[in-house]
Enzyme design. Structure first.
Site, PDB file in Angstrom:
ATOM      1  N   ARG A   1      51.113 -42.445 -70.931  1.00  0.00           N
ATOM      2  CA  ARG A   1      50.294 -41.240 -71.112  1.00  0.00           C
ATOM      3  C   ARG A   1      50.267 -40.459 -69.798  1.00  0.00           C
ATOM      4  O   ARG A   1      49.885 -41.004 -68.759  1.00  0.00           O
ATOM      5  CB  ARG A   1      48.869 -41.654 -71.516  1.00  0.00           C
ATOM      6  CG  ARG A   1      47.936 -40.478 -71.553  1.00  0.00           C
ATOM      7  CD  ARG A   1      46.521 -40.805 -72.004  1.00  0.00           C
ATOM      8  NE  ARG A   1      45.761 -39.590 -71.914  1.00  0.00           N
ATOM      9  CZ  ARG A   1      44.624 -39.432 -71.243  1.00  0.00           C
ATOM     10  NH1 ARG A   1      44.051 -40.467 -70.665  1.00  0.00           N
ATOM     11  NH2 ARG A   1      44.041 -38.269 -71.192  1.00  0.00           N
TER      12      ARG A   1
ATOM     13  N   HIS B   1      44.639 -31.794 -68.395  1.00  0.00           N
ATOM     14  CA  HIS B   1      43.886 -32.782 -67.609  1.00  0.00           C
ATOM     15  C   HIS B   1      43.446 -32.071 -66.327  1.00  0.00           C
ATOM     16  O   HIS B   1      43.784 -32.470 -65.214  1.00  0.00           O
ATOM     17  CB  HIS B   1      44.744 -34.016 -67.343  1.00  0.00           C
ATOM     18  CG  HIS B   1      43.966 -35.242 -66.956  1.00  0.00           C
ATOM     19  ND1 HIS B   1      44.105 -36.456 -67.594  1.00  0.00           N
ATOM     20  CD2 HIS B   1      43.041 -35.448 -65.997  1.00  0.00           C
ATOM     21  CE1 HIS B   1      43.315 -37.359 -67.032  1.00  0.00           C
ATOM     22  NE2 HIS B   1      42.651 -36.762 -66.047  1.00  0.00           N
TER      23      HIS B   1
ATOM     24  N   GLU C   1      38.681 -35.544 -71.541  1.00  0.00           N
ATOM     25  CA  GLU C   1      37.280 -35.585 -71.099  1.00  0.00           C
ATOM     26  C   GLU C   1      36.645 -34.205 -70.922  1.00  0.00           C
ATOM     27  O   GLU C   1      36.284 -33.817 -69.807  1.00  0.00           O
ATOM     28  CB  GLU C   1      37.182 -36.377 -69.783  1.00  0.00           C
ATOM     29  CG  GLU C   1      37.685 -37.800 -69.890  1.00  0.00           C
ATOM     30  CD  GLU C   1      37.595 -38.576 -68.564  1.00  0.00           C
ATOM     31  OE1 GLU C   1      37.245 -37.963 -67.536  1.00  0.00           O
ATOM     32  OE2 GLU C   1      37.851 -39.783 -68.563  1.00  0.00           O
TER      33      GLU C   1
ATOM     34  N   ASN D   1      38.154 -42.855 -73.469  1.00  0.00           N
ATOM     35  CA  ASN D   1      38.207 -43.368 -72.099  1.00  0.00           C
ATOM     36  C   ASN D   1      36.924 -44.138 -71.868  1.00  0.00           C
ATOM     37  O   ASN D   1      35.824 -43.569 -71.949  1.00  0.00           O
ATOM     38  CB  ASN D   1      38.296 -42.217 -71.087  1.00  0.00           C
ATOM     39  CG  ASN D   1      39.658 -41.536 -71.121  1.00  0.00           C
ATOM     40  OD1 ASN D   1      40.554 -41.963 -71.848  1.00  0.00           O
ATOM     41  ND2 ASN D   1      39.796 -40.483 -70.345  1.00  0.00           N
TER      42      ASN D   1
ATOM     43  N   TYR E   1      34.801 -46.641 -69.267  1.00  0.00           N
ATOM     44  CA  TYR E   1      34.668 -47.213 -67.926  1.00  0.00           C
ATOM     45  C   TYR E   1      33.390 -48.024 -67.750  1.00  0.00           C
ATOM     46  O   TYR E   1      33.393 -49.051 -67.093  1.00  0.00           O
ATOM     47  CB  TYR E   1      34.714 -46.109 -66.858  1.00  0.00           C
ATOM     48  CG  TYR E   1      36.106 -45.555 -66.673  1.00  0.00           C
ATOM     49  CD1 TYR E   1      36.998 -46.161 -65.806  1.00  0.00           C
ATOM     50  CD2 TYR E   1      36.540 -44.447 -67.406  1.00  0.00           C
ATOM     51  CE1 TYR E   1      38.294 -45.685 -65.649  1.00  0.00           C
ATOM     52  CE2 TYR E   1      37.837 -43.965 -67.253  1.00  0.00           C
ATOM     53  CZ  TYR E   1      38.709 -44.585 -66.375  1.00  0.00           C
ATOM     54  OH  TYR E   1      39.993 -44.112 -66.224  1.00  0.00           O
TER      55      TYR E   1
ATOM     56  N   GLU F   1      42.067 -44.644 -71.589  1.00  0.00           N
ATOM     57  CA  GLU F   1      41.862 -45.023 -70.179  1.00  0.00           C
ATOM     58  C   GLU F   1      40.849 -46.152 -70.096  1.00  0.00           C
ATOM     59  O   GLU F   1      39.834 -46.143 -70.805  1.00  0.00           O
ATOM     60  CB  GLU F   1      41.302 -43.861 -69.334  1.00  0.00           C
ATOM     61  CG  GLU F   1      42.281 -42.775 -69.012  1.00  0.00           C
ATOM     62  CD  GLU F   1      41.656 -41.652 -68.186  1.00  0.00           C
ATOM     63  OE1 GLU F   1      40.707 -41.910 -67.411  1.00  0.00           O
ATOM     64  OE2 GLU F   1      42.120 -40.512 -68.335  1.00  0.00           O
TER      65      GLU F   1
HETATM   66  O1  IFM Z   1      40.748 -40.438 -62.407  1.00  0.00           O
HETATM   67  C1  IFM Z   1      39.976 -40.186 -63.535  1.00  0.00           C
HETATM   68  C2  IFM Z   1      40.783 -39.510 -64.616  1.00  0.00           C
HETATM   69  O2  IFM Z   1      41.364 -38.338 -64.163  1.00  0.00           O
HETATM   70  C3  IFM Z   1      39.912 -39.185 -65.787  1.00  0.00           C
HETATM   71  N1  IFM Z   1      39.174 -40.336 -66.228  1.00  0.00           N
HETATM   72  C4  IFM Z   1      38.478 -41.117 -65.239  1.00  0.00           C
HETATM   73  C5  IFM Z   1      39.406 -41.467 -64.097  1.00  0.00           C
HETATM   74  C6  IFM Z   1      38.653 -42.295 -63.043  1.00  0.00           C
HETATM   75  O3  IFM Z   1      37.595 -41.552 -62.520  1.00  0.00           O
END
Ligand code: IFM
Length: 449
Positions: A76, A120, A165, A293, A295, A353
């Site tokens: 990706r 992006h 995002e 995504n 985290y 992600e």
């Molecule tokens: O680096 C970023 C990415 O560009 C978008 N998602 C989160 C990642 C980590 O902060």
């Protein structure tokens, strides 16, 4: 016992143009808002820029060979809009587009599926100069740009992501001002959020009209939002934060309407958002998949840290944190997948992600990043559980292949499976690179009892 993933599961890594490419002025590329922002003093924590970053523009063949060695089935990456349209609209820059054609051709030769993100975050500066995402002309320019790349790359690219995002683009770029273009106005951020979604829907329509074979979706940053306590005020804070971060995007995409409670709260605070039925119909154009995504989670309570939402975030003491200060919460990947399928029923989900920043050190040519291995292993175990429960999760992409330019943090945060020595550009696969390769090959061990 080993936990195996489905045969057709996509194993990948993710990157983004501004974070890795460098070469901001090469082959006719136009200026992006990130070129402008990083060259504005005081914007980036360590004072670095993405002018060189990983120099991927010149080293992409080496990076693709790393991907081949890693054994991934999908890659990706994002297109830099100002490489293709230096002014954002008007004249196409063939040289810029040809960089991506060469990259995609080589991916096809290596048998790695290209997964292309259209936006992006590196908006052409010329479009920002006319008001950026707040201006509907920019929405139309995105639609046109999307149409051109679908036509030109659509014979080789089968998986498309419109935006990455939009919450970050809208609110970190236009409300807190930590990202380009660095504005601090909640009303602007709201209109930008809506316009990003409208531009997404128009791109999906264009994709269907052109009729190329393939699938299209959008990537959202999503988090489980937990209330700090059972107290009513904390429960309400939870609902507001979930509305701000998750529902404001999920609801219009999947239910055809922005969440009424969220719009009402903003209007009460002096930020009414005008939304037409036609716009809601565009945003809810059917997508083939949702990119998630993931985290971390957010724990929130009633408070004043975020005055407009009347919410404060809480950092549980017993938890561990990444180099970004984000709580490590692996079960959240399962929570968010379940929530998304139960509340919104997407056709399928890709985890586009997931990853961790660590203060990695290069010692005698190796990087021992055991904490990254533990992070990936735990998240993948929970993801496996989601698949076992019947949720259609079809792929997983580690953020990121390489250490790279982490936006407002510059080059100071390392997310890669591959260490980049920025002084020389040399790449060093970390221990986690070999771990991920083994996972792709064999699956992941079940937790020992
Ligand atoms: O680096 C970023 C990415 O560009 C978008 N998602 C989160 C990642 C980590 O902060």
């Amino acid at each position: 016992m080993v936990l195996r993933f489905p045969q057709d599961f996509l194993w990948g890594v993710a990157t983004a143009s501004y974070q890795i490419e460098g070469a901001p002025w090469e082959d006719g590329k136009g200026e992006s808002i990130w070129d402008r922002f990083t060259h504005t003093p005081g914007t980036i924590a360590d004072g670095t820029t993405g002018d060189v970053a990983c120099d991927h523009y010149h080293r992409f063949e080496e990076d693709l060979r790393l991907m081949r060695d890693l054994g991934i089935s999908a890659y990706r990456f994002s297109l830099a809009w100002p490489r293709i349209f230096p002014q954002g609209e008007g004249k196409l820059n063939e040289k810029g587009l040809s960089f991506y054609e060469r990259l995609i051709d080589m991916l096809c030769v290596l048998g790695i599926e290209p997964v292309v993100t259209l936006y992006h975050w590196d908006l052409p500066q010329a479009l920002q100069d006319m008001g950026g995402w707040e201006n509907e002309r920019v929405v139309r320019a995105f639609e046109q740009y999307a149409g051109v790349v679908f036509r030109r790359l659509g014979d080789r690219v089968k998986l498309w992501i419109t935006h990455n995002e939009p919450w970050v683009v809208a609110f970190v770029g236009h409300y807190t001002g930590e990202h380009a273009p660095g504005l601090r106005d909640f009303g602007v951020a709201l209109r930008v959020a809506k316009n990003l979604l409208v531009s997404h829907g128009l791109a999906v329509r264009t994709f269907r009209e052109i009729g190329k074979e393939g699938e299209i979706g959008i990537t959202l940053s999503l988090s489980p939002i937990h209330a700090f306590s059972e107290r009513e005020e904390d429960q309400l804070a939870q609902k507001r934060f979930d509305g701000y971060f998750n529902r404001f995007f999920l609801d219009p995409l999947f239910r055809g309407a922005f969440p009424a409670d969220v719009l009402e709260w903003y209007a009460k605070k002096g930020y009414p958002l005008a939304v037409s039925k036609e716009e809601e119909a565009i945003v809810s154009e059917k997508i083939d998949f949702l990119g998630v995504n993931y985290y971390s989670r957010q724990v929130v309570r009633h408070g004043c840290e975020e005055p407009l939402l009347k919410v404060a975030t809480v950092k549980p003491e017993e938890s561990q944190y990444t180099d970004m200060g984000w709580e490590i919460y692996p079960q959240g990947i399962l929570e968010i997948v379940e929530r998304v399928f139960q509340d919104y029923a997407p056709r399928k989900v890709f985890i586009t992600e997931n990853g961790i920043a660590l203060p990695d050190q290069l010692v005698n040519g190796t990087i021992n990043d055991g904490a990254r291995i533990a992070f990936l292993r735990e998240h993948l175990r929970y993801l496996h559980r989601a698949i076992q429960r019947g949720y259609a999760v079809k792929g997983y992409f580690v953020w990121s292949l390489l250490d790279n330019f982490e936006w407002a943090f510059g080059l100071s945060k390392r997310f890669g499976l591959v260490f980049v020595d920025y002084a020389t550009g040399k790449r060093f696969p970390k221990e986690s690179f070999f771990f991920y390769r083994e996972v792709i090959e064999k699956g992941i061990e079940e937790e020992s009892q």
